[in-house]
Design a protein around this motif. Structure first.
Motif, mmCIF file in Angstrom:
data_model
loop_
_atom_site.group_PDB
_atom_site.id
_atom_site.type_symbol
_atom_site.label_atom_id
_atom_site.label_comp_id
_atom_site.label_asym_id
_atom_site.label_seq_id
_atom_site.Cartn_x
_atom_site.Cartn_y
_atom_site.Cartn_z
ATOM 1 N N ILE A 18 6.039 -12.508 0.983
ATOM 2 C CA ILE A 18 6.391 -13.927 1.096
ATOM 3 C C ILE A 18 7.343 -14.137 2.271
ATOM 4 O O ILE A 18 7.165 -15.052 3.078
ATOM 5 C CB ILE A 18 6.987 -14.451 -0.220
ATOM 6 N N ASP A 19 8.357 -13.289 2.382
ATOM 7 C CA ASP A 19 9.307 -13.405 3.500
ATOM 8 C C ASP A 19 8.607 -13.208 4.839
ATOM 9 O O ASP A 19 8.866 -13.938 5.805
ATOM 10 C CB ASP A 19 10.440 -12.384 3.348
ATOM 11 N N THR A 56 5.503 -13.786 5.550
ATOM 12 C CA THR A 56 4.653 -14.948 5.828
ATOM 13 C C THR A 56 5.484 -16.111 6.353
ATOM 14 O O THR A 56 5.075 -16.801 7.287
ATOM 15 C CB THR A 56 3.899 -15.383 4.556
ATOM 16 N N VAL A 57 6.646 -16.330 5.767
ATOM 17 C CA VAL A 57 7.508 -17.421 6.223
ATOM 18 C C VAL A 57 7.897 -17.203 7.684
ATOM 19 O O VAL A 57 7.814 -18.121 8.509
ATOM 20 C CB VAL A 57 8.759 -17.536 5.325
ATOM 21 N N HIS A 58 8.299 -15.981 8.020
ATOM 22 C CA HIS A 58 8.681 -15.690 9.400
ATOM 23 C C HIS A 58 7.491 -15.823 10.350
ATOM 24 O O HIS A 58 7.622 -16.351 11.453
ATOM 25 C CB HIS A 58 9.296 -14.289 9.508
ATOM 26 N N MET A 83 4.839 -17.743 9.954
ATOM 27 C CA MET A 83 4.482 -19.155 10.106
ATOM 28 C C MET A 83 5.472 -19.877 11.022
ATOM 29 O O MET A 83 5.085 -20.772 11.778
ATOM 30 C CB MET A 83 4.400 -19.830 8.741
ATOM 31 N N GLN A 84 6.738 -19.488 10.965
ATOM 32 C CA GLN A 84 7.725 -20.092 11.857
ATOM 33 C C GLN A 84 7.476 -19.673 13.306
ATOM 34 O O GLN A 84 7.622 -20.473 14.221
ATOM 35 C CB GLN A 84 9.140 -19.692 11.438
ATOM 36 N N LEU A 119 -0.376 -20.551 2.501
ATOM 37 C CA LEU A 119 0.548 -21.173 1.555
ATOM 38 C C LEU A 119 0.006 -21.133 0.131
ATOM 39 O O LEU A 119 0.751 -20.923 -0.826
ATOM 40 C CB LEU A 119 0.849 -22.613 1.978
ATOM 41 N N ARG A 173 0.581 -17.630 -1.056
ATOM 42 C CA ARG A 173 2.006 -17.403 -1.350
ATOM 43 C C ARG A 173 2.392 -18.094 -2.648
ATOM 44 O O ARG A 173 3.205 -17.588 -3.403
ATOM 45 C CB ARG A 173 2.908 -17.914 -0.227
ATOM 46 N N ARG A 190 4.011 -16.404 -5.803
ATOM 47 C CA ARG A 190 5.249 -16.906 -6.411
ATOM 48 C C ARG A 190 5.093 -17.026 -7.922
ATOM 49 O O ARG A 190 5.978 -16.644 -8.689
ATOM 50 C CB ARG A 190 5.616 -18.264 -5.798
#
Length: 182
Positions: free
Chosen positions: A44-45, A47-49, A51-52, A75, A78, A82
């Motif tokens: 998850i972390d 993917t967030v990085h 996507m940013q 998303l 993810r 979650r």
């Protein structure tokens, strides 16, 4: 993704005639669940990085649509992970409470092999099948004695309009239930 996580973790090998859900087994499943949770959190972390970093605005509408579609898929994945992390937390709480490994519906032992395959399982195979069957069909009683055909969207007998299935997966569930014979 979760099935890949289970493959990396060595399976539990019982020694002799152990009691079901003894401290050694509970420790094994706790470690497995915590490892799954750790790997899911890392994904998850990551993917967030990603996507940013990939927040590029494309001039071509097709490229922009592809990027948005890819992001929506990521998303959605993810979000599923979650939810799995939440279920893992609930399962670890069940281990702490001493309720882990027993069916929520009937109280019977779920079994080590099923828990190895799906450590967050809360029901035995037969109870899970019954629950899925009850959720997806309008009527859970068998009204006709003839066996169904896989192409039929109706119950056992295509002439019987009482038991209508909501999807083709229900027919597969029913077929599995018939061949398993609860």
């Amino acid at each position: 993704m979760p099935s890949e996580l289970n493959k990396a973790y060595p399976p539990y090998k019982p020694k002799g005639k152990e009691d079901y859900m003894n401290p050694r087994q509970l420790g094994h499943f706790r470690k497995m669940l915590e490892e799954m949770k750790r790997e899911l959190s890392q994904d998850i972390d990551r993917t967030v990085h990603t996507m940013q970093d990939e927040a590029t605005v494309f001039a071509d509408p097709n490229d922009r649509a592809s990027q948005e579609s890819d992001m929506a898929l990521e998303l959605r994945n993810r979000d599923r992970e979650r939810k799995l992390i939440k279920k893992i937390d609930e399962t670890i709480a069940k281990i702490d409470a001493g309720d882990y490994g027993y069916c929520e519906s009937c109280g019977v032992e779920i079994g080590l092999k099923r828990l190895e395959a799906r450590p967050t399982a809360t029901r035995t195979d037969s109870c899970a099948l019954r629950l899925a069957w009850a959720r997806c069909c309008v009527c859970t009683r068998v009204h006709c004695s003839r066996r169904f055909t896989s192409s039929s969207k109706w119950g056992f007998n295509p002439d019987c309009r009482i038991m209508r299935w909501n999807s083709a997966s229900c027919v597969r569930l029913l077929h599995a239930a018939i061949t398993t014979r609860w």
